[in-house]
Design a protein around this motif. Structure first.
Motif, PDB file in Angstrom:
ATOM      1  N   UNK A  53       0.856  -1.192   0.000  1.00 21.68           N
ATOM      2  CA  UNK A  53       0.000   0.000   0.000  1.00 21.68           C
ATOM      3  C   UNK A  53       0.883   1.229   0.000  1.00 21.68           C
ATOM      4  N   UNK A  54       0.301   2.333  -0.427  1.00 23.95           N
ATOM      5  CA  UNK A  54       1.011   3.605  -0.466  1.00 23.95           C
ATOM      6  C   UNK A  54       0.358   4.591   0.488  1.00 23.95           C
ATOM      7  N   UNK A  55       1.178   5.536   0.958  1.00 26.12           N
ATOM      8  CA  UNK A  55       0.712   6.626   1.813  1.00 26.12           C
ATOM      9  C   UNK A  55       1.307   7.916   1.285  1.00 26.12           C
ATOM     10  N   UNK A  56       0.538   8.975   1.320  1.00 28.93           N
ATOM     11  CA  UNK A  56       0.989  10.262   0.801  1.00 28.93           C
ATOM     12  C   UNK A  56       1.993  10.942   1.725  1.00 28.93           C
ATOM     13  N   UNK A  57       1.980  10.579   3.002  1.00 31.70           N
ATOM     14  CA  UNK A  57       2.861  11.239   3.970  1.00 31.70           C
ATOM     15  C   UNK A  57       3.082  10.337   5.179  1.00 31.70           C
ATOM     16  N   UNK A  58       4.031  10.711   5.997  1.00 32.52           N
ATOM     17  CA  UNK A  58       4.266   9.989   7.247  1.00 32.52           C
ATOM     18  C   UNK A  58       3.043  10.092   8.150  1.00 32.52           C
ATOM     19  N   UNK A  59       2.386  11.239   8.143  1.00 30.50           N
ATOM     20  CA  UNK A  59       1.174  11.414   8.956  1.00 30.50           C
ATOM     21  C   UNK A  59       0.076  10.450   8.502  1.00 30.50           C
ATOM     22  N   UNK A  60      -0.040  10.230   7.195  1.00 32.47           N
ATOM     23  CA  UNK A  60      -1.035   9.278   6.688  1.00 32.47           C
ATOM     24  C   UNK A  60      -0.699   7.859   7.116  1.00 32.47           C
ATOM     25  N   UNK A  61       0.590   7.508   7.096  1.00 28.06           N
ATOM     26  CA  UNK A  61       1.013   6.187   7.564  1.00 28.06           C
ATOM     27  C   UNK A  61       0.715   6.033   9.060  1.00 28.06           C
ATOM     28  N   UNK A  62       1.029   7.060   9.836  1.00 29.38           N
ATOM     29  CA  UNK A  62       0.777   7.009  11.278  1.00 29.38           C
ATOM     30  C   UNK A  62      -0.714   6.846  11.559  1.00 29.38           C
ATOM     31  N   UNK A  63      -1.556   7.549  10.802  1.00 26.47           N
ATOM     32  CA  UNK A  63      -3.009   7.426  10.949  1.00 26.47           C
ATOM     33  C   UNK A  63      -3.436   5.983  10.697  1.00 26.47           C
ATOM     34  N   UNK A  64      -2.938   5.390   9.612  1.00 22.57           N
ATOM     35  CA  UNK A  64      -3.226   3.983   9.276  1.00 22.57           C
ATOM     36  C   UNK A  64      -2.765   3.061  10.396  1.00 22.57           C
ATOM     37  N   UNK A  65      -1.559   3.255  10.848  1.00 21.11           N
ATOM     38  CA  UNK A  65      -0.953   2.357  11.828  1.00 21.11           C
ATOM     39  C   UNK A  65      -1.737   2.322  13.133  1.00 21.11           C
ATOM     40  N   UNK A  66      -2.350   3.424  13.517  1.00 16.95           N
ATOM     41  CA  UNK A  66      -3.110   3.508  14.761  1.00 16.95           C
ATOM     42  C   UNK A  66      -4.613   3.339  14.557  1.00 16.95           C
TER      43      UNK A  66
END
Length: 94
Positions: A53-66
């Motif tokens: 999967x792709x994420x536009x930013x680190x913040x988007x990845x962090x949102x997904x992760x939590x």
């Protein structure tokens, strides 16, 4: 990206359900894009499956992760059905 093996026989109904459920649950998280489910084709790699999967930013990845859908999938399915895995997180070099 994560590559992994399941406790289920490769190609079994249980394995296919895990992959389909993973796609349905994880791809529904708002910050996830380009979700893919893969089967290994190389004899050089011992892992059977992959999610990408792709994420536009680190913040988007962090949102997904939590996100509760992700943490729930990990606790209710991943920890019970995955025997081993390798997480591969890349950042595009521009």
């Amino acid at each position: 990206m994560v590559i992994f093996n399941l406790k289920h026989e490769q190609g079994s109904a249980e394995a296919e359900k895990f992959l389909a459920d993973g796609q349905a649950i994880l791809a529904s998280i708002p910050t996830v894009s380009n979700f893919g489910v893969f089967s290994q084709t190389s004899v050089k790699n011992p892992y059977q499956y992959g999610f990408s999967m792709d994420f536009a930013s680190q913040a988007d990845y962090d949102f997904y992760n939590e996100h509760p859908s992700h943490t729930g999938f990990v606790k209710e399915r991943w920890e019970l059905e995955v025997t081993d895995f390798l997480e591969i997180d890349f950042q595009l070099k521009r």
